[in-house]
Design a protein around this motif. Structure first.
Motif, PDB file in Angstrom:
ATOM      1  N   GLN A 105       0.844  -1.122  -0.123  1.00  0.00           N
ATOM      2  CA  GLN A 105       0.056   0.019   0.282  1.00  0.00           C
ATOM      3  C   GLN A 105       0.858   1.319  -0.012  1.00  0.00           C
ATOM      4  O   GLN A 105       0.771   2.191  -0.641  1.00  0.00           O
ATOM      5  N   TRP A 153       0.805   4.510  -2.641  1.00  0.00           N
ATOM      6  CA  TRP A 153       0.622   6.002  -2.416  1.00  0.00           C
ATOM      7  C   TRP A 153       2.091   6.637  -2.926  1.00  0.00           C
ATOM      8  O   TRP A 153       1.931   7.649  -3.690  1.00  0.00           O
ATOM      9  N   VAL A 189      -3.428  15.538  -6.823  1.00  0.00           N
ATOM     10  CA  VAL A 189      -2.928  14.072  -6.587  1.00  0.00           C
ATOM     11  C   VAL A 189      -1.664  13.886  -5.960  1.00  0.00           C
ATOM     12  O   VAL A 189      -1.755  12.531  -5.047  1.00  0.00           O
ATOM     13  N   VAL A 192      -3.491  14.047  -1.671  1.00  0.00           N
ATOM     14  CA  VAL A 192      -4.481  13.101  -0.847  1.00  0.00           C
ATOM     15  C   VAL A 192      -3.754  11.938  -0.444  1.00  0.00           C
ATOM     16  O   VAL A 192      -3.772  11.665   0.730  1.00  0.00           O
ATOM     17  N   PHE A 208      -2.113  12.250   3.224  1.00  0.00           N
ATOM     18  CA  PHE A 208      -3.078  11.917   4.518  1.00  0.00           C
ATOM     19  C   PHE A 208      -3.075  10.651   5.021  1.00  0.00           C
ATOM     20  O   PHE A 208      -2.970  10.248   5.992  1.00  0.00           O
ATOM     21  N   LEU A 209      -3.306   9.578   3.674  1.00  0.00           N
ATOM     22  CA  LEU A 209      -3.525   8.220   4.296  1.00  0.00           C
ATOM     23  C   LEU A 209      -2.348   7.600   4.577  1.00  0.00           C
ATOM     24  O   LEU A 209      -2.365   6.877   5.381  1.00  0.00           O
ATOM     25  N   VAL A 265     -11.827  14.938  -5.899  1.00  0.00           N
ATOM     26  CA  VAL A 265     -10.394  14.979  -6.008  1.00  0.00           C
ATOM     27  C   VAL A 265      -9.987  14.645  -7.514  1.00  0.00           C
ATOM     28  O   VAL A 265     -11.156  14.109  -8.095  1.00  0.00           O
ATOM     29  N   PRO A 266      -9.208  15.401  -7.753  1.00  0.00           N
ATOM     30  CA  PRO A 266      -8.929  15.388  -9.433  1.00  0.00           C
ATOM     31  C   PRO A 266      -8.557  14.087 -10.026  1.00  0.00           C
ATOM     32  O   PRO A 266      -8.308  13.080  -9.054  1.00  0.00           O
ATOM     33  N   LEU A 267      -8.878  13.785 -11.183  1.00  0.00           N
ATOM     34  CA  LEU A 267      -8.931  12.642 -12.086  1.00  0.00           C
ATOM     35  C   LEU A 267     -10.172  11.773 -11.593  1.00  0.00           C
ATOM     36  O   LEU A 267     -10.135  10.664 -12.216  1.00  0.00           O
ATOM     37  N   LEU A 282     -12.560  12.052   3.506  1.00  0.00           N
ATOM     38  CA  LEU A 282     -11.397  11.360   3.892  1.00  0.00           C
ATOM     39  C   LEU A 282     -11.394  10.505   5.153  1.00  0.00           C
ATOM     40  O   LEU A 282     -10.752   9.481   5.238  1.00  0.00           O
ATOM     41  N   LYS A 293     -10.007   6.538   5.345  1.00  0.00           N
ATOM     42  CA  LYS A 293      -9.075   6.295   6.429  1.00  0.00           C
ATOM     43  C   LYS A 293      -9.635   5.129   7.291  1.00  0.00           C
ATOM     44  O   LYS A 293      -8.765   4.251   7.404  1.00  0.00           O
ATOM     45  N   LEU A 320      -9.274   1.906   5.241  1.00  0.00           N
ATOM     46  CA  LEU A 320      -7.516   1.458   4.895  1.00  0.00           C
ATOM     47  C   LEU A 320      -7.243   1.198   6.359  1.00  0.00           C
ATOM     48  O   LEU A 320      -6.089   0.543   6.423  1.00  0.00           O
TER      49      LEU A 320
END
Lengths: 514, 465
Positions: A119, A123, A149, A152, A155-156, B376-378, B416, B420, B423
């Motif tokens: 993972q 990222w 892009v 984000v 944060f994760l 979020v982009p894309l 988000l 979180k 995951l």
């Protein structure tokens, strides 16, 4: 054209990692892909004869149109500065991948740790796409798109794989702060996210206003316009606060130390190496070339903030006990040099700023990487608990000491060249005034303080003798390889700075304010 | 007459297929579910084909209905999304569906007819009838939820407040008739200085607020979403909202409305700005997953309503992109949620912990759809919000735009947070094993594919309209 593959190559590793569970693939494929990207960048440099030839202007490609009404296109442009930034970003990403290799030994079962590794590598690959796209974007919109892009996954990454720290809470807001679980990775990740997303919204708003009022989102078209159209105070403040937050400019810096402290090593490396430079890239790509006059009007403000950054970061680093916090405040201090240099308005200073971006990126990568290894070996990062590392792990200690010397600005390292050029640039542009003398004092004071806190860390952790003899545990082969590569580049730039200057050539002209 | 049938053919086809479904489930004894799928999909696909054949702007039935390019594209979206949600309901292995497949499909088809008519309606009686046609089946299906006690409570609330909103719109029609002497809707004919006409407009808008879940008429959302059968949610969260809001946009731009009622611009904007800000703040504290997502729909409705005060010639394709993004993200989101929660009305957001480890396919789909909703982009969601922000700035300036930006910023936080949780490592209450039929996997994959394709190039969507 082939250089645009740096945007697509990470996708290959993302897809392969999603579908594949082979352990060697998970560990080494991302490294291979980033090395390939690095190779592509080198090939681009040599094919266009960027070194010692002045023929190359810039490479502009418009892939397709997204919103024809507002001139929003998927367009990219590669010029001399962005080649260097691409190089730095790839080196940073590779170092981050190397730092994840040892994540398996974190006291978990093997399967679990490989899922984590998978993972985290995915990222980092996303961040790599975001950073590269941002560096070579030629449209305000594309700039923002890739910015998000990159933002984000951070944060994760921190909230799921970060460290929990124990931090004492004190002061007048003790009761409120206790409520926030200061020091946990949740705290760190939310703090970063809130800061960065507020910054992102300010930047977005600023870019949108800039694009709409100019009638086009293409950076090239905007720069051809008359300046009165785009020199609005509102846009400037939005962008200054947005980019400033991202680069940890003084009043908006508080996310940086906490973020670095709680982030996993890979996260810290990416942060310090390249993400904190996003704000600087924004200055180089948007604020200075497009909003020339107004930036010049406010240049004293930016110089003041940058000076505070240098001194404040250095003084705070003196008091830190956690090595990561020392490195974090050190990078805060070094970011100040870049802003200071960008405002000097002459060739030496602006070249010095680019030098400092690259040199600081390389040095801080090495510093955070070695700190990560120290944490892996010793289980602690606190200066008060570490001692006599030079005996127990000599190779690691030598790399750390090398990086400490480089960040002080020791001659023959890249740090020396950049700091020398910055001070030179300041002298050239402000010399006759009292302000100039004061401004020269600030970086010098910064260097002095850097020496103090770096030597303190080196002395306490590496040289002080322990009472009992310790077992020898040192770095592994792959860790030595990446450290060696970083040291090589640091020394190479320090020994042959003219090569980077050849690549930069006349590109300072776009950044000189009239 | 021939002309009339030609113009109303899609609606007629769906009505016919709904009655065929009803008869099938009454008289057929074997394989009710399968035959229902065939009948309903055949009806919807035929309706789609005839929709594509319509062209140009035509008013018919004494100008009470209108077919234009705008209504056509919205109807296509509505049909596609209801097709997906109907297929999803019937492909599921839910006990409830095995028992009530006929009723479910029949009622939803009736509701689809209502929403199609609503988009075209330009007259008060047609509008009220189609609104009722849209809502009454939903009241009924809500009462079929997994937990009878909670379901009846939610359905009763929805029914009572829905009736009140119908009363409001009838009252508005009466006032309108008193003001103008006709029931054909053309708001610009109203006298802007007259109290009666202002009241009529106000009640009309209040009723729209109720149906689309805007503040201050949002209170039914959370209870209904929580108590309704979770496989109704893909339908409930998309089609009625889209139909009502696109009706509002069509009505307001259909007439050159704002020339005489420029103050209405501000009133509509205040409603939507309140929805965006207050709705986001309400969402922050929710822990029940259904209530959280129900509240998170309020800011979206607010953003969609803003399109109604922007010049339609400029925003036509932008509206379509926003609706597209909203429909497909919500479909994917609620379809996956219905698998995960399995009709537990008290499912907490914390129970999502460790979902990624148990079922990666579902969680990837969930993550992409949530990222899209967050903008979020894309993903398609980014274009929806980007266009809206640009249009609002171009027409109203920085102050108005800041509300949308703040809403989007708060939205990032709660969206988000869900990602979180998905995951994260800890897995205290482990979820049941989720098995999805291959057809549903394909439906989910299709939604995600569209989200990403629009995200990469939003221009592709303009070939559809």
């Amino acid at each position: 054209m082939s250089v645009f593959f740096v945007l697509i190559l990470p996708l290959i590793s993302i897809i392969t990692l999603c579908l594949n569970n082979n352990r060697n693939v998970i560990r080494y494929l991302p490294i291979l892909i980033s090395t390939l990207s690095l190779g592509i960048i080198f090939q681009f440099v040599f094919k266009n004869q960027l070194i010692s030839e002045s023929t190359f202007d810039s490479l502009y490609v418009n892939f397709y149109s997204l919103l024809p009404i507002f001139d929003v296109n998927m367009s990219f442009k590669i010029d001399r500065i962005s080649v260097l930034l691409l190089f730095l970003s790839q080196i940073t990403i590779i170092t981050a991948f190397f730092s994840t290799l040892k994540i398996a030994s974190n006291g978990q079962s093997l399967d679990e740790s490989y899922t984590r590794l998978k993972q985290i590598n995915i990222w980092i690959s996303f961040i790599s796409i975001g950073i590269c796209g941002l560096i070579i974007s030629s449209n305000l919109f594309v700039f923002f798109l890739f910015y998000e892009v990159a933002a984000v996954p951070i944060f994760l990454m921190i909230s799921t794989w970060g460290y929990n720290l124990k931090r004492e809470v004190s002061g007048p807001f003790q009761k409120i702060l206790k409520h926030f679980n200061v020091g946990t990775r949740e705290y760190g990740s939310y703090k970063i996210t809130i800061y960065l997303f507020v910054a992102s919204i300010l930047i977005f708003f600023g870019l949108a206003i800039l694009g709409i009022s100019a009638g086009s989102f293409e950076i090239m078209n905007i720069s051809n316009l008359d300046s009165y159209k785009i020199n609005s105070n509102l846009v400037f403040w939005l962008l200054l606060i947005g980019f400033g937050t991202h680069s940890a400019l003084w009043p908006f810096h508080t996310w940086a130390p906490d973020g670095h402290g709680t982030a996993p090593t890979a996260g810290s490396i990416i942060f310090a190496g390249i993400l904190m430079k996003i704000g600087v890239i924004g200055f180089i790509k948007i604020l200075i070339p497009l909003m020339n006059e107004i930036t010049l009007d406010y240049s004293n403000l930016i110089i003041t903030l940058a000076s505070i950054n240098i001194v404040y970061g250095a003084f705070t680093a003196l008091r830190q006990d956690d090595l990561k916090y020392v490195a974090a405040y050190a990078s805060l201090s070094h970011i100040g040099y870049i802003f200071l240099a960008l405002m000097t308005n002459n060739k030496t200073g602006i070249d010095g700023a680019i030098f400092q971006i690259i040199s600081h990126g390389l040095i801080i990568c090495l510093l955070f990487f070695t700190v990560g290894v120290i944490y892996r070996i010793k289980g602690t990062r606190l200066i008060s608990e570490l001692n006599s590392m030079l005996d127990s792990s000599p190779i690691l200690s030598s790399f750390f000491i090398f990086s400490a010397f480089a960040s002080i600005g020791f001659p023959l390292t890249s740090g020396f060249v950049s700091e020398f050029m910055i001070i030179n640039g300041i002298y050239k542009s402000f010399e006759p005034t009292n302000l100039g003398i004061l401004l020269i004092c600030i970086p010098t004071l910064g260097i002095l303080l850097t020496t103090v806190y770096m030597f303190r860390a080196v002395k306490d952790c590496f040289i002080t003798l322990a009472n009992k003899i310790q077992q020898i545990i040192d770095m592994d082969k792959d860790e030595i390889i990446i450290c060696f590569v970083l040291c090589f580049f640091i020394l190479f730039i320090g020994l042959f700075p003219s090569i980077i200057q050849d690549i930069l050539n006349e590109s300072y002209k776009g950044l000189v304010m009239k | 007459m021939g002309n009339l049938i030609h113009n109303l053919l899609p609606e007629i086809l769906i009505i016919i297929s709904s009655f065929l479904v009803l008869f099938n489930s009454l008289f057929n004894t074997k394989k009710i579910k399968e035959v229902n799928i065939y009948i309903s999909s055949a009806g919807i696909i035929l309706a789609l084909t005839f929709l594509f054949m319509q062209a140009g702007t035509i008013s018919f039935m004494n100008n009470s209905l209108i077919n234009s390019e705008y209504t056509k594209s919205i109807k296509i979206l509505i049909l596609i999304s209801s097709f997906i949600s109907l297929c999803f309901i019937n492909f599921g292995k839910n006990e409830l569906i095995n028992k009530f497949s006929g009723e479910y499909t029949f009622l939803i088809l009736i509701s689809i007819t209502g929403s199609l008519l609503l988009v075209s309606a330009r007259e008060f009686f047609t509008l009220i009838i189609s609104l009722e046609l849209l809502s009454i089946p939903i009241y009924l299906i809500t009462a079929m939820g997994g937990n009878p006690k909670v379901a009846i409570e939610g359905a009763t609330k929805l029914f009572f407040f829905g009736t009140v909103s119908t009363v409001l719109i009838i009252f508005s029609a009466v006032l309108y008739f008193a003001g103008t002497g006709t029931t054909l809707i053309n708001f610009s004919e109203l006298d802007s200085t007259d109290l009666i006409s202002m009241l009529s407009l106000f009640f009309f808008f209040l009723s729209i607020c109720f149906k689309s879940g805007l503040i201050p008429m949002h209170f039914w959302l959370s209870d209904t979403y929580q108590s309704a059968p979770s496989n109704l949610l893909p339908y409930l969260s998309t089609v009625p909202k889209i139909a009502v809001i696109s009706m509002l946009i069509g009505l307001i731009n259909y007439n050159s409305f704002f020339e005489s009622f420029s103050s209405m611009k501000n009133i509509i904007f205040i409603f939507s700005a309140c929805s965006i800000i207050y709705g986001s703040i309400l969402t922050l504290k929710q822990n029940n997953l259904f209530r959280l997502l129900a509240y998170s729909g309020i800011p979206h409705a607010g953003m969609m309503v803003i399109f109604s005060i922007i010049n339609i010639e400029l925003s036509y394709s932008f509206i379509f992109i926003y609706f597209c993004f909203y429909i497909f993200s919500n479909l994917a989101l609620y379809m996956t949620l219905s698998f995960i929660t399995n009709n537990q009305y008290s499912f907490l957001a914390d129970n999502l912990k460790g979902l990624y480890k148990d079922s990666p396919y579902i969680s990837i789909i969930l993550i992409v759809s949530i990222l899209s909703l967050a903008g979020v982009p894309l993903t398609a969601g980014f274009w929806g919000k980007f266009n809206l922000i640009i249009l609002t700035y171009a027409s109203y300036g920085a102050f108005y735009t800041s509300f949308i930006l703040i809403g989007a910023a708060i939205g990032f936080y709660y969206y988000l947070r869900i990602i979180k949780l998905i995951l994260s490592d800890k897995n205290i209450n482990s979820l049941n094993k989720i098995d999805i039929s291959i057809q549903n996997k394909i439906l989910l994959g299709f939604c995600i594919l569209i989200i990403i394709i629009i995200g990469l190039n939003p221009n592709l969507i303009s070939y559809l309209i």
